[in-house]
Enzyme design. Structure first.
Site, PDB file in Angstrom:
ATOM      1  N   GLY A   1       0.912  -1.256   0.018  1.00 42.69           N
ATOM      2  CA  GLY A   1       0.181   0.057   0.144  1.00 42.69           C
ATOM      3  C   GLY A   1       0.775   1.444   0.020  1.00 42.69           C
ATOM      4  O   GLY A   1       1.978   1.277  -0.405  1.00 42.69           O
TER       5      GLY A   1
ATOM      6  N   CYS B   1      -4.015   8.623   8.604  1.00 46.69           N
ATOM      7  CA  CYS B   1      -3.358   8.759   9.907  1.00 46.69           C
ATOM      8  C   CYS B   1      -3.781   9.610  11.139  1.00 46.69           C
ATOM      9  O   CYS B   1      -3.976   9.120  12.224  1.00 46.69           O
ATOM     10  CB  CYS B   1      -1.827   9.216   9.554  1.00 46.69           C
ATOM     11  SG  CYS B   1      -0.997   7.936   8.628  1.00 46.69           S
TER      12      CYS B   1
ATOM     13  N   ASN C   1      -2.771  -2.430   6.679  1.00 48.82           N
ATOM     14  CA  ASN C   1      -3.575  -1.433   7.093  1.00 48.82           C
ATOM     15  C   ASN C   1      -4.142  -1.774   8.421  1.00 48.82           C
ATOM     16  O   ASN C   1      -4.143  -2.943   8.966  1.00 48.82           O
ATOM     17  CB  ASN C   1      -4.705  -1.263   6.050  1.00 48.82           C
ATOM     18  CG  ASN C   1      -5.115  -2.559   5.476  1.00 48.82           C
ATOM     19  OD1 ASN C   1      -4.514  -3.495   5.405  1.00 48.82           O
ATOM     20  ND2 ASN C   1      -6.509  -2.483   5.126  1.00 48.82           N
TER      21      ASN C   1
ATOM     22  N   LYS D   1       5.449   7.265  17.513  1.00 50.76           N
ATOM     23  CA  LYS D   1       4.750   7.314  16.378  1.00 50.76           C
ATOM     24  C   LYS D   1       3.518   7.956  16.439  1.00 50.76           C
ATOM     25  O   LYS D   1       2.869   8.948  16.078  1.00 50.76           O
ATOM     26  CB  LYS D   1       4.587   6.201  15.467  1.00 50.76           C
ATOM     27  CG  LYS D   1       3.534   5.903  14.470  1.00 50.76           C
ATOM     28  CD  LYS D   1       4.172   6.878  13.474  1.00 50.76           C
ATOM     29  CE  LYS D   1       3.064   6.976  12.206  1.00 50.76           C
ATOM     30  NZ  LYS D   1       3.412   7.278  11.051  1.00 50.76           N
TER      31      LYS D   1
ATOM     32  N   ALA E   1       3.939  11.652  17.697  1.00 50.76           N
ATOM     33  CA  ALA E   1       4.241  12.681  16.703  1.00 50.76           C
ATOM     34  C   ALA E   1       3.086  13.083  15.645  1.00 50.76           C
ATOM     35  O   ALA E   1       2.741  14.271  15.646  1.00 50.76           O
ATOM     36  CB  ALA E   1       5.429  11.741  15.907  1.00 50.76           C
TER      37      ALA E   1
ATOM     38  N   GLY F   1      -9.474  21.840   7.630  1.00 48.80           N
ATOM     39  CA  GLY F   1      -9.362  20.354   8.419  1.00 48.80           C
ATOM     40  C   GLY F   1      -8.578  19.392   7.952  1.00 48.80           C
ATOM     41  O   GLY F   1      -8.399  19.504   6.649  1.00 48.80           O
TER      42      GLY F   1
ATOM     43  N   GLU G   1       6.858   4.409  10.258  1.00 47.14           N
ATOM     44  CA  GLU G   1       7.007   4.971   9.128  1.00 47.14           C
ATOM     45  C   GLU G   1       6.660   6.619   9.185  1.00 47.14           C
ATOM     46  O   GLU G   1       5.575   6.670   9.726  1.00 47.14           O
ATOM     47  CB  GLU G   1       6.636   4.473   7.825  1.00 47.14           C
ATOM     48  CG  GLU G   1       6.872   5.159   6.602  1.00 47.14           C
ATOM     49  CD  GLU G   1       8.291   5.471   6.409  1.00 47.14           C
ATOM     50  OE1 GLU G   1       9.188   4.441   6.489  1.00 47.14           O
ATOM     51  OE2 GLU G   1       8.855   6.600   6.500  1.00 47.14           O
TER      52      GLU G   1
ATOM     53  N   LEU H   1       6.817   9.013   6.708  1.00 50.34           N
ATOM     54  CA  LEU H   1       6.568   9.481   5.462  1.00 50.34           C
ATOM     55  C   LEU H   1       5.356  10.183   5.240  1.00 50.34           C
ATOM     56  O   LEU H   1       4.451   9.832   6.032  1.00 50.34           O
ATOM     57  CB  LEU H   1       7.012   8.627   4.202  1.00 50.34           C
ATOM     58  CG  LEU H   1       5.811   7.491   4.182  1.00 50.34           C
ATOM     59  CD1 LEU H   1       4.525   7.925   3.372  1.00 50.34           C
ATOM     60  CD2 LEU H   1       6.375   6.373   3.278  1.00 50.34           C
TER      61      LEU H   1
HETATM   62  C1  UDX Z   1       1.004  12.369   8.305  1.00 51.13           C
HETATM   63  C2  UDX Z   1       2.411  12.703   8.801  1.00 51.13           C
HETATM   64  O1  UDX Z   1       2.869  14.100   8.639  1.00 51.13           O
HETATM   65  C3  UDX Z   1       3.237  11.635   8.583  1.00 51.13           C
HETATM   66  O2  UDX Z   1       4.505  11.720   9.145  1.00 51.13           O
HETATM   67  C4  UDX Z   1       2.725  10.380   9.149  1.00 51.13           C
HETATM   68  O3  UDX Z   1       3.530   9.274   8.666  1.00 51.13           O
HETATM   69  C5  UDX Z   1       1.354   9.954   8.591  1.00 51.13           C
HETATM   70  O4  UDX Z   1       0.734  11.123   8.615  1.00 51.13           O
HETATM   71  P1  UDX Z   1      -0.075  12.590   5.830  1.00 51.13           P
HETATM   72  O5  UDX Z   1      -1.285  12.240   6.620  1.00 51.13           O
HETATM   73  O6  UDX Z   1       0.532  11.913   4.629  1.00 51.13           O
HETATM   74  O7  UDX Z   1       1.361  12.524   6.900  1.00 51.13           O
HETATM   75  O8  UDX Z   1       0.020  14.258   5.304  1.00 51.13           O
HETATM   76  P2  UDX Z   1       0.259  15.626   5.950  1.00 51.13           P
HETATM   77  O9  UDX Z   1       1.093  16.416   5.350  1.00 51.13           O
HETATM   78  O10 UDX Z   1       0.721  15.540   7.402  1.00 51.13           O
HETATM   79  O11 UDX Z   1      -1.186  16.253   6.203  1.00 51.13           O
HETATM   80  C6  UDX Z   1      -2.167  15.749   6.997  1.00 51.13           C
HETATM   81  C7  UDX Z   1      -3.328  16.776   6.842  1.00 51.13           C
HETATM   82  O12 UDX Z   1      -3.147  17.937   7.475  1.00 51.13           O
HETATM   83  C8  UDX Z   1      -3.730  17.145   5.236  1.00 51.13           C
HETATM   84  O13 UDX Z   1      -5.072  17.128   5.177  1.00 51.13           O
HETATM   85  C9  UDX Z   1      -3.052  18.555   5.122  1.00 51.13           C
HETATM   86  O14 UDX Z   1      -3.686  19.199   4.329  1.00 51.13           O
HETATM   87  C10 UDX Z   1      -3.393  19.005   6.559  1.00 51.13           C
HETATM   88  N1  UDX Z   1      -2.527  20.113   6.888  1.00 51.13           N
HETATM   89  C11 UDX Z   1      -1.164  19.808   7.014  1.00 51.13           C
HETATM   90  C12 UDX Z   1      -3.193  21.366   7.321  1.00 51.13           C
HETATM   91  O15 UDX Z   1      -4.493  21.557   7.294  1.00 51.13           O
HETATM   92  N2  UDX Z   1      -2.324  22.326   7.838  1.00 51.13           N
HETATM   93  C13 UDX Z   1      -0.844  22.134   7.931  1.00 51.13           C
HETATM   94  O16 UDX Z   1      -0.166  23.079   8.198  1.00 51.13           O
HETATM   95  C14 UDX Z   1      -0.565  20.851   7.396  1.00 51.13           C
HETATM   96  P1  ADP Z   2      -0.920   2.040   4.490  1.00 51.28           P
HETATM   97  O1  ADP Z   2      -1.806   2.989   4.112  1.00 51.28           O
HETATM   98  O2  ADP Z   2      -0.836   1.513   5.819  1.00 51.28           O
HETATM   99  O3  ADP Z   2       0.080   1.244   3.576  1.00 51.28           O
HETATM  100  P2  ADP Z   2      -2.805   0.317   2.636  1.00 51.28           P
HETATM  101  O4  ADP Z   2      -4.370   0.082   2.796  1.00 51.28           O
HETATM  102  O5  ADP Z   2      -2.364   1.189   1.303  1.00 51.28           O
HETATM  103  O6  ADP Z   2      -2.425   0.986   3.926  1.00 51.28           O
HETATM  104  O7  ADP Z   2      -2.100  -0.968   2.285  1.00 51.28           O
HETATM  105  C1  ADP Z   2      -2.241  -2.233   3.162  1.00 51.28           C
HETATM  106  C2  ADP Z   2      -2.301  -3.209   2.123  1.00 51.28           C
HETATM  107  O8  ADP Z   2      -1.889  -4.368   2.951  1.00 51.28           O
HETATM  108  C3  ADP Z   2      -3.299  -3.647   1.504  1.00 51.28           C
HETATM  109  O9  ADP Z   2      -3.059  -3.579   0.098  1.00 51.28           O
HETATM  110  C4  ADP Z   2      -3.847  -4.963   1.930  1.00 51.28           C
HETATM  111  O10 ADP Z   2      -4.515  -5.712   0.764  1.00 51.28           O
HETATM  112  C5  ADP Z   2      -2.559  -5.651   2.318  1.00 51.28           C
HETATM  113  N1  ADP Z   2      -2.703  -6.693   3.292  1.00 51.28           N
HETATM  114  C6  ADP Z   2      -3.458  -6.740   4.461  1.00 51.28           C
HETATM  115  N2  ADP Z   2      -3.303  -7.686   5.266  1.00 51.28           N
HETATM  116  C7  ADP Z   2      -2.490  -8.702   4.552  1.00 51.28           C
HETATM  117  C8  ADP Z   2      -2.007  -9.850   4.650  1.00 51.28           C
HETATM  118  N3  ADP Z   2      -2.259 -10.688   5.587  1.00 51.28           N
HETATM  119  N4  ADP Z   2      -1.003 -10.307   3.616  1.00 51.28           N
HETATM  120  C9  ADP Z   2      -0.908  -9.595   2.568  1.00 51.28           C
HETATM  121  N5  ADP Z   2      -1.412  -8.386   2.343  1.00 51.28           N
HETATM  122  C10 ADP Z   2      -2.064  -7.882   3.289  1.00 51.28           C
END
Ligand code: UDX
Ligand code: ADP
Length: 473
Positions: A11, A276, A90, A220, A223, A271, A161, A163
């Site tokens: 994913g 995450c 996931n 995690k 953060a 919002g 992670e 990212l």
């Molecule tokens: C987040 C964390 O940043 C990352 O470290 C973690 O691993 C996963 O969750 P992500 O959800 O991909 O990453 O995006 P991020 O850039 O953090 O934005 C999250 C949301 O907050 C978005 O909807 C963004 O538009 C919003 N945002 C971000 C704001 O509204 N204001 C800001 O100042 C920053």
């Molecule tokens: P994330 O954002 O955390 O990476 P995603 O939903 O994008 O989550 O990806 C998670 C992936 O894990 C999905 O593609 C799902 O099919 C796969 N998955 C979940 N459980 C298993 C499992 N037991 N074996 C193999 N793949 C799995």
């Protein structure tokens, strides 16, 4: 020495992370497995039509796929061959039973752990990459121990992670830090060193933090909770700004120059969304409740409550500005992804703005540069109770100009760069009058829009009409 890595889950986390490990560790073979056949086929597609969109991801996959990066549905074989296994599945919020709506559903983690126990022959380092509640590594360890044959030895590490979507490759190549938590035993520490060795191919040792397993798991959640809290804090300020005439951009700049506060993550918005923030904060809330810490739980719950409030407040402002009714009015929603440079819509605020407007009878037309119509329909239907109503009132447009044609208002919900350079005169000419522009991301040139003739309403800024009428005096 690690020569073979398996990543369970192809994913948003597993795909890009494995691709970068393969890029930076040419001596290591990385196989990403998933039981979702279509997803794996997309990762393997001849024209590189990958299942997720991330800037530069396709370049990395092009370079490594078939060399030392493989995508496969052969879960058993890949587990059997690997020295180190990442679990990147996931962990959605539970939708039923104990902890419903808050706790993380660990069924995918558990099933991955059971697969590892079933197919592993010989010792393995098992790494949880997915965000999990504190002590999940212990549960994984117990499942592995209870189900493994041949007295297999497993070391379970936590390596969350950090990212962010849209910048995944950049974040993976230049991480602020890599966090690795492991058991404080000799074998545990050996496993930690193995994982450090992988990252040291491109991350300096000083940026690799090692802790005990629970600190890593909690860090995690912490953060993400801190980041979400900053957004809710600035959004709370945006409400005060709209009611007083202060400007949230100016406030964010003024406080962000304090080096103790810092400038990042102070962008007021409609919002936060994404897979995450809400999930992890609710997970933390649930953890606090289970640990009998209700005051701590209530504190973090407010971060999510404020986010819901912001979405509602923005939608209500649209309705109030449009003379308190949007019934049968056409409203163009520009942006459906939860942030720019991704096609991901999970928990996107756009979904809730659409829901609110459709509930009020508006004809909503969505345009997003990357999100496909099927995703828009699926997401809106998930939150609206009446599918017939959604069918009647929701349309998805192929481009911004056709979305705004004959609309009463357009609403920027995602900060896509292309929205900044639209031909707003052309847009104004094609809309009904008065033409309203709602900027939920504070990205447009508001003075230019006002000069053209738009009635402009911006998050974190008082309505000019109200200021002009002496509302604040
Ligand atoms: C987040 C964390 O940043 C990352 O470290 C973690 O691993 C996963 O969750 P992500 O959800 O991909 O990453 O995006 P991020 O850039 O953090 O934005 C999250 C949301 O907050 C978005 O909807 C963004 O538009 C919003 N945002 C971000 C704001 O509204 N204001 C800001 O100042 C920053
Ligand atoms: P994330 O954002 O955390 O990476 P995603 O939903 O994008 O989550 O990806 C998670 C992936 O894990 C999905 O593609 C799902 O099919 C796969 N998955 C979940 N459980 C298993 C499992 N037991 N074996 C193999 N793949 C799995």
């Amino acid at each position: 020495m690690i020569t073979k890595v398996c990543c369970i889950g192809a994913g948003y986390v597993g795909g890009p992370t494995s691709s970068v490990i393969a890029l930076k560790c040419p001596s290591v073979t990385v196989t990403v497995v998933d039981y979702n056949k279509e997803r794996i086929e997309a990762w393997n597609s001849a024209d590189y039509d990958l299942p997720i969109y991330e800037p530069s991801l396709v370049d990395v996959v092009r370079e490594c796929r078939g060399r030392n990066l493989f995508f496969s549905t052969e879960v058993a074989k890949s587990i059997e061959e690997a020295d180190l296994i990442f679990i990147s599945v996931n962990t959605p919020t539970k939708t039923f039973g104990l902890g419903k709506g808050r706790a993380a559903d660990l069924k995918y983690i558990e099933s991955a752990a059971r697969c590892i126990a079933d197919y592993a022959h010989g010792p393995k380092v098992v790494v949880e990459k997915s965000t999990v509640p504190v002590k999940a590594a212990e549960s994984i360890s117990r499942i592995l121990k209870a189900n493994s044959r041949n007295g297999n030895c497993f070391q379970v590490l936590s390596n969350p992670e950090f990212l962010a979507e849209g910048t995944a490759i950049k974040d993976l190549l230049n991480p602020d830090r890599v966090l690795i938590g492991g058991p404080q035993t000799e074998d545990g520490q050996h496993a930690v060193r193995c994982l450090c060795w992988i990252y040291e191919h491109w991350v300096s040792k000083s940026n690799i933090i090692t802790t005990n397993t629970w600190s890593s798991e909690l860090s995690k959640l912490a953060a993400n909770a801190f980041l979400a809290q900053r957004i809710s804090s600035i959004n709370a300020m945006s409400a005060i700004c709209e009611a007083t005439g202060a400007d949230v951009g100016e406030v964010a700049h003024a406080i962000g120059t304090d080096s103790r506060i810092g400038p990042k993550f102070l962008q007021a918005s409609v919002g936060f969304g994404g897979s995450c923030f809400q999930k992890d904060v609710l997970n933390l809330v649930y953890l606090c409740e289970v640990l009998h810490l209700p005051e701590v739980a209530a504190y973090w719950q407010q971060v999510v409550d404020m986010n819901d409030y912001q979405r509602r407040r923005f939608s209500n402002r649209i309705i109030a500005s449009l003379f308190n009714t949007v019934t049968d009015k056409k409203i163009a929603i520009l942006g459906f992804a939860f942030k720019k440079d991704t096609a991901d819509t999970r928990e996107s605020s756009s979904i809730f703005v659409c829901q609110h407007l459709i509930d009020e009878g508006a004809q909503v037309v969505v345009y997003d540069p990357k999100v496909r119509e099927a995703s828009v329909r699926r997401d809106v239907n998930m939150v609206c109770s009446d599918p017939e109503r959604v069918e009647r009132l929701l349309t998805v447009s192929e481009d911004a100009y056709s979305a705004v044609q004959d609309a009463h208002a357009f609403v920027v919900c995602t900060e896509w760069d292309e929205f900044k350079t639209l031909d707003f005169q052309r847009i104004y000419d094609s809309m009904l009058k008065p033409s309203f522009a709602f900027d939920g991301r504070i990205i447009l040139n508001h003075e230019q829009l006002r000069t053209i003739g738009f009635q402009v309403e911006v998050i974190g800024q008082a309505s000019k009409q109200r200021v002009a009428s002496g509302f604040f005096e």
